[in-house]
Write a protein that holds these residues in place. Structure first.
Motif, PDB file in Angstrom:
ATOM      1  N   ALA A 113      -4.058  70.843  56.417  1.00 26.74           N
ATOM      2  CA  ALA A 113      -4.779  72.082  56.701  1.00 26.74           C
ATOM      3  C   ALA A 113      -3.873  73.030  57.485  1.00 26.74           C
ATOM      4  CB  ALA A 113      -6.052  71.778  57.497  1.00 26.74           C
ATOM      5  N   ILE A 156      -9.830  66.188  51.269  1.00 24.15           N
ATOM      6  CA  ILE A 156     -11.217  66.249  51.743  1.00 24.15           C
ATOM      7  C   ILE A 156     -11.581  64.998  52.536  1.00 24.15           C
ATOM      8  CG2 ILE A 156     -13.637  66.260  51.015  1.00 24.15           C
ATOM      9  CD1 ILE A 156     -12.495  68.962  50.721  1.00 24.15           C
ATOM     10  N   SER A 166     -15.201  71.329  54.167  1.00 26.39           N
ATOM     11  CA  SER A 166     -14.978  72.599  53.483  1.00 26.39           C
ATOM     12  C   SER A 166     -16.300  73.354  53.365  1.00 26.39           C
ATOM     13  CB  SER A 166     -14.382  72.373  52.087  1.00 26.39           C
ATOM     14  OG  SER A 166     -14.377  73.587  51.354  1.00 26.39           O
ATOM     15  N   ASP A 168     -17.566  74.537  50.929  1.00 25.13           N
ATOM     16  CA  ASP A 168     -17.485  75.505  49.828  1.00 25.13           C
ATOM     17  C   ASP A 168     -16.239  75.157  49.026  1.00 25.13           C
ATOM     18  OD1 ASP A 168     -17.973  77.598  48.137  1.00 25.13           O
ATOM     19  OD2 ASP A 168     -17.269  79.157  49.518  1.00 25.13           O
ATOM     20  N   VAL A 169     -16.335  74.089  48.252  1.00 16.97           N
ATOM     21  CA  VAL A 169     -15.161  73.541  47.572  1.00 16.97           C
ATOM     22  C   VAL A 169     -14.861  74.321  46.291  1.00 16.97           C
ATOM     23  CG1 VAL A 169     -14.121  71.489  46.554  1.00 16.97           C
ATOM     24  CG2 VAL A 169     -15.664  71.248  48.501  1.00 16.97           C
ATOM     25  N   ASN A 173     -10.217  78.097  48.392  1.00 14.34           N
ATOM     26  CA  ASN A 173     -10.183  77.517  49.730  1.00 14.34           C
ATOM     27  C   ASN A 173      -9.133  76.420  49.880  1.00 14.34           C
ATOM     28  OD1 ASN A 173     -12.056  79.155  50.959  1.00 14.34           O
ATOM     29  ND2 ASN A 173     -13.790  77.849  50.457  1.00 14.34           N
ATOM     30  N   PHE A 174      -8.198  76.376  48.912  1.00 13.51           N
ATOM     31  CA  PHE A 174      -7.069  75.446  48.995  1.00 13.51           C
ATOM     32  C   PHE A 174      -5.796  76.196  48.634  1.00 13.51           C
ATOM     33  CE2 PHE A 174     -10.750  72.828  48.396  1.00 13.51           C
ATOM     34  CZ  PHE A 174     -10.514  71.715  49.173  1.00 13.51           C
ATOM     35  N   ALA A 184      -6.007  72.647  52.923  1.00  8.01           N
ATOM     36  CA  ALA A 184      -7.328  73.270  52.961  1.00  8.01           C
ATOM     37  C   ALA A 184      -7.340  74.422  53.959  1.00  8.01           C
ATOM     38  CB  ALA A 184      -8.372  72.235  53.356  1.00  8.01           C
ATOM     39  N   ASP A 186     -10.159  77.754  55.497  1.00 10.08           N
ATOM     40  CA  ASP A 186     -11.555  78.173  55.663  1.00 10.08           C
ATOM     41  C   ASP A 186     -12.483  76.969  55.847  1.00 10.08           C
ATOM     42  OD1 ASP A 186     -13.589  79.956  55.987  1.00 10.08           O
ATOM     43  OD2 ASP A 186     -13.889  80.352  53.856  1.00 10.08           O
ATOM     44  N   LEU A 187     -12.234  76.227  56.911  1.00 10.75           N
ATOM     45  CA  LEU A 187     -12.982  74.994  57.163  1.00 10.75           C
ATOM     46  C   LEU A 187     -14.224  75.225  58.015  1.00 10.75           C
ATOM     47  CD1 LEU A 187      -9.939  72.698  57.958  1.00 10.75           C
ATOM     48  CD2 LEU A 187     -11.170  72.915  55.791  1.00 10.75           C
ATOM     49  N   ASP A 200     -19.775  68.674  50.339  1.00  9.06           N
ATOM     50  CA  ASP A 200     -18.445  68.534  49.738  1.00  9.06           C
ATOM     51  C   ASP A 200     -18.475  67.536  48.582  1.00  9.06           C
ATOM     52  OD1 ASP A 200     -17.432  70.304  51.568  1.00  9.06           O
ATOM     53  OD2 ASP A 200     -16.308  68.830  52.731  1.00  9.06           O
TER      54      ASP A 200
END
Length: 240
Positions: A113, A156, A166, A168-169, A173-174, A184, A186-187, A200
């Motif tokens: 991350a 994840i 997350s 919102d997978v 966002n990766f 990753a 926006d956690l 998730d």
């Protein structure tokens, strides 16, 4: 380009207050993050704005400082939903929790991350400010999420180990770095994490056919609420 992460002492997060501002930041002997924060505020609006949000008072800027790149984020959104405010009272400030959790990941050299160097909260305006590292690379497409499924799954699962999710997978966002690593962004770390982990798992399964293990009770609750939301949207004639 200098690598500030090599100079950071993630074991030492300094917390202080200055007027209406509350801070938490990572110790770094060569980069003064408080000074960087002040420098940015003095020139706010003169930096490159990245991905303007459709949410009021949320901005993300790219900063160049001493041959290093940083992300400076402003979040002035005030949570109006009662249940979210109650959860925040129980679990504590979202971003101040986040800097400690991401510091632990960095201490463990678990490269999954972004790194968070400073969090500030203005008690008067209710604005949060953050300074992150800039990750070279690009977001993933839907097909690439499937192609790199094992890496996404591993990412994840490790986030869940540190009680981060997350929630919102999707590929945006990766980040896929030039050397092929997936990180990753926006956690989420607020709310009831044991329950949010199931979001998730459901999204990974439904969108990319990737399976991860989460508590059975959490999965049962989330599957029920997901089904209820779909039914509600269908009844109201909205897209499911």
């Amino acid at each position: 380009m200098l690598e500030p992460s090599n100079l950071n002492n993630f074991a030492n997060i300094i917390e202080t207050e200055r007027g209406d501002m509350k801070f938490a930041y990572v110790q770094n002997d060569e980069i003064d993050y408080l000074e960087l924060f002040d420098h940015f505020l003095a020139e706010e609006g003169h930096h490159e704005l990245l991905d303007p949000s459709d949410r009021i008072e949320r901005y993300t800027y790219l900063i160049n400082h001493n041959q290093s790149k940083f992300i400076f984020k402003i979040d002035g959104g005030v949570e109006n939903r009662l249940e979210r405010r109650l959860i925040a009272k129980i679990t504590g400030d979202f971003y101040f929790n986040l800097i400690h959790k991401l510091a632990k990941i960095s201490q463990d050299k678990c490269d999954i991350a972004y790194e968070l160097y400073l969090v500030a909260f203005d008690k008067k305006t209710k604005r949060h400010y953050m300074i992150f590292n800039f990750i070279e690379g690009r977001s993933l497409t839907r097909d690439e999420m499937k192609l790199h499924g094992e890496q996404v799954k591993n990412c994840i699962e490790k986030l869940h180990h540190y009680n981060l999710v997350s929630n919102d997978v999707h590929g945006g966002n990766f980040i896929l770095t030039p050397d092929g690593k997936i990180k990753a962004i926006d956690l989420t770390n607020s709310g009831f994490i044991w329950l949010t982990k199931a979001n998730d798992a459901i999204e990974l399964q439904e969108r990319f056919n990737i399976k991860i293990k989460v508590p059975a009770m959490a999965m049962a609750i989330k599957k029920f609420t997901h089904g209820f939301k779909r039914l509600s949207r269908k009844i109201r004639g909205k897209k499911v």
